[in-house]
Design a protein around this motif. Structure first.
Motif, short mmCIF file in Angstrom:
data_model
loop_
_atom_site.label_atom_id
_atom_site.label_comp_id
_atom_site.label_asym_id
_atom_site.label_seq_id
_atom_site.Cartn_x
_atom_site.Cartn_y
_atom_site.Cartn_z
N LEU A 12 57.11 33.92 67.17
CA LEU A 12 56.41 34.93 66.36
C LEU A 12 55.15 34.33 65.73
CD1 LEU A 12 56.05 37.65 64.98
CD2 LEU A 12 57.71 36.93 63.24
N LEU A 13 55.27 33.11 65.24
CA LEU A 13 54.10 32.51 64.59
C LEU A 13 52.94 32.36 65.58
CD1 LEU A 13 53.09 31.34 61.87
CD2 LEU A 13 53.54 29.09 62.82
N ILE A 14 53.26 31.94 66.80
CA ILE A 14 52.20 31.77 67.80
C ILE A 14 51.55 33.13 68.12
CG2 ILE A 14 51.80 31.16 70.25
CD1 ILE A 14 53.89 28.83 69.67
N LYS A 15 52.38 34.17 68.18
CA LYS A 15 51.82 35.52 68.41
C LYS A 15 50.91 35.93 67.26
CE LYS A 15 55.37 37.68 71.28
NZ LYS A 15 56.63 38.42 71.21
N ILE A 16 51.31 35.60 66.03
CA ILE A 16 50.48 35.94 64.86
C ILE A 16 49.16 35.17 64.91
CG2 ILE A 16 50.31 35.70 62.34
CD1 ILE A 16 53.33 36.44 62.22
#
Ligand code: PGA
Length: 249
Positions: free
Chosen positions: A22-26
């Motif tokens: 999720l962090l990488i997507k953000i």
């Protein structure tokens, strides 16, 4: 000048792999830099997240801390430890901590002081229950939480705090305070601070709204004059919606 802030409170969700995904997507979503973006994942994510965030403008928050620097407090994490992995902010006094872990404004006030002493910034949460609002006691509740949790600080210390107003009845329920209700309370909080510290200090503190904020209602809330952004749970667990929240000012 007070800052516009979007803070995502992940609560006790996502294991390390899911969290990194999720962090990488953000990060890839290129969040709007017109506001400060903050991610508050579970403790075990903080160290690796700091590395992933190193070339971004996204700040890192913890969801809690202990008020002592070290010692025999099994299961606890100190501010020094958070600082050592590069945490910038600490959420304190969330209503879930008050309700399930019996924290009160006085005990939280020690954590607030310790966070500031170590050069990190507290995000101090306050909020009334549904019963308190129905009984017309919401202003009394919030005034007490603000005074007990924050008024031991001096002016410079207070200026390092972010306040989050989160009516308990709106958290995770899908029910949001109307922009009028939220603005009324934010204005009350600012006035309460102004009475003790003066208008200049009060004008320079960011006051976030929390409680079922999502891209569909964010704009309306964030255009209110005393609402400086959001502390967001559910809607922060999706990269597109987090990005949309940062675009809502
Ligand atoms: P919610 O949570 O956005 O899921 O209502 C907000 C919060 O608890 O900070």
């Amino acid at each position: 000048m007070r800052q516009k802030i979007i803070a995502g409170n992940w609560k006790m969700n996502l294991d390390l792999d899911q969290g990194k995904e999720l962090l990488i997507k953000i990060i890839d979503a290129d969040v709007n830099t017109n506001c400060v973006s903050i991610i508050a994942p579970p403790y075990i994510h903080l160290n690796s997240f700091k590395t992933l965030l190193s070339h971004t403008n996204i700040a890192l928050a913890a969801q809690n801390c202990h008020q002592q620097d070290s010692g025999a407090y099994t299961g606890e994490i100190s501010v020094e430890m958070l600082k050592s992995v590069g945490v910038d902010y600490v959420i304190l006094g969330h209503s879930e901590r008050r309700e399930y872990f019996h924290e009160d404004s006085i005990s939280i006030s020690f954590k607030v002081k310790n966070v500031i002493t170590h050069g990190l910034r507290p995000i101090y949460c306050c909020g009334e229950t549904l019963a308190e609002r129905q009984d017309g006691e919401h202003f009394i509740t919030i005034e007490a939480q603000i005074k007990q949790g924050l008024f031991h600080l001096n002016e410079m210390e207070l200026l390092n705090c972010v306040v989050a107003y989160e009516p308990v009845w709106a958290i995770g329920t899908g029910e949001t305070a109307s922009p009028e209700q939220a603005q009324e309370m934010h204005n009350f909080i600012r006035k309460t601070i102004a009475q003790e510290y003066g208008e200049i200090v009060a004008d320079n503190i960011s006051i976030l709204y929390g409680g079922s904020v999502k891209p569909a209602n964010a704009k309306e809330l964030f255009t209110c004059p005393d609402i400086d952004g959001g502390l967001i749970g559910g809607a922060a667990l999706d990269a597109e919606s987090f990005k949309a929240l940062t675009d809502s000012f």
